[in-house]
Design an enzyme around this catalytic site. Sequence first.
Site, PDB file in Angstrom:
ATOM      1  N   HIS A 131       2.534  31.796 -36.372  1.00 53.23           N
ATOM      2  CA  HIS A 131       1.342  30.855 -35.819  1.00 53.23           C
ATOM      3  C   HIS A 131       1.559  31.246 -34.247  1.00 53.23           C
ATOM      4  O   HIS A 131       1.435  30.335 -33.426  1.00 53.23           O
ATOM      5  CB  HIS A 131       1.606  29.479 -35.678  1.00 53.23           C
ATOM      6  CG  HIS A 131       1.300  28.951 -37.218  1.00 53.23           C
ATOM      7  ND1 HIS A 131       1.729  27.500 -37.458  1.00 53.23           N
ATOM      8  CD2 HIS A 131       0.752  29.793 -38.202  1.00 53.23           C
ATOM      9  CE1 HIS A 131       1.262  27.510 -38.679  1.00 53.23           C
ATOM     10  NE2 HIS A 131       0.677  28.764 -39.202  1.00 53.23           N
ATOM     11  N   THR A 132       1.218  32.519 -33.799  1.00 50.95           N
ATOM     12  CA  THR A 132       1.517  32.915 -32.539  1.00 50.95           C
ATOM     13  C   THR A 132       0.427  32.492 -31.518  1.00 50.95           C
ATOM     14  O   THR A 132      -0.906  32.767 -32.027  1.00 50.95           O
ATOM     15  CB  THR A 132       1.641  34.642 -32.744  1.00 50.95           C
ATOM     16  OG1 THR A 132       2.678  34.835 -33.459  1.00 50.95           O
ATOM     17  CG2 THR A 132       2.001  35.376 -31.185  1.00 50.95           C
TER      18      THR A 132
END
Length: 194
Positions: A131-132
Site C-alpha cells: 500500500h505504498t
Amino acid sequence: MSPRAGAVLWTASRQALGGELDLLIAAAHPPASSPAGAAIALAVSLVRPESRGTLRLRSADPRDRPFIENNLLATARDRSRMLEGVKLSLEIGRAKAFASITGSEVMPGDQIRDDAELLRLIDAQVGSFQHTTSTAPMGGDTDEWAVVDGAGAVRGVGKLRVVDASIVPEVPSAPTNLTTIMVAEHIYRNALAR
Ligand SMILES: Cc1cc2nc3c(=O)[nH]c(=O)nc-3n(C[C@H](O)[C@H](O)[C@H](O)COP(=O)(O)OP(=O)(O)OC[C@H]3O[C@@H](n4cnc5c(N)ncnc54)[C@H](O)[C@@H]3O)c2cc1C
C-alpha cells in the site's frame, strides 16, 4: 481457508496516538509449509507506521526502474508496537476458543523464548501490504514536503497534475485501492465544477 477463521481485529497499541487504531490482526492465507496441510494464520499489521521509505530515480529516463527502499520497522516505536501486536495474536491463537480446532502452533512455536527472539522472527518474516503512498505528497503552501496542491497540481510546473496513490499526504491505515479511486474522483469532480 481450512479450518475456517474469518474475523478482523482492528485495535490500538499501548503507544497509539490520538485515538488511532494502529494494529490490525486478520486471518490470512496459511504458510505453505504447514506440516498439517492446513493452518490458521493470524497476520499482524502495523497500519500506522512511522518508518518512512524512499523512492529515488535511477536516471532521467522514465523507463528505468526507480530504487525503492521500504525501510520497514525502522524505528523503536514501530518495532515495539509490532511486537505487541504479535504477542496479542499469540494470545488469540492460544485462546480456548481455538483449542478445539487446532493441533499445534506452527509459528512461532516453543523454540521462541523471549522478545529478542520474537523480534528476530518478525524481521525475518516481515513484508508489506503493498500500500505504498505519499512519494509526491499533497500539502499546503507552507509545507516544504508538498509536491502537489489540493487539486493534484504540481507546484511550480504549470498545468501538470499527479492524481494517484503518491499524492495521499500520509500513509492511510485503510487499503489504498479505494482511497486512490476516491481521491481521483474528488479531484475530477472539483475540476469539472470550476
Ligand atoms: C500485489 C499488490 C496487492 C495489493 N492488494 C491490495 C488490496 O487488496 N486492496 C487495496 O486496497 N489495495 C491493494 N494494493 C494497492 C493498490 O493496488 C494501489 O494502492 C493502487 O493500485 C494505487 O493506484 P495508482 O493509480 O496510484 O497506481 P496503479 O494502480 O499502479 O496505476 C498506475 C498505472 O499507470 C500505468 N503506467 C505506468 N507507467 C506508465 C507509463 N510510462 N505510461 C503509461 N502508463 C503507465 C500502469 O500500467 C498502471 O496501470 C495492492 C498492490 C499490490 C502491488
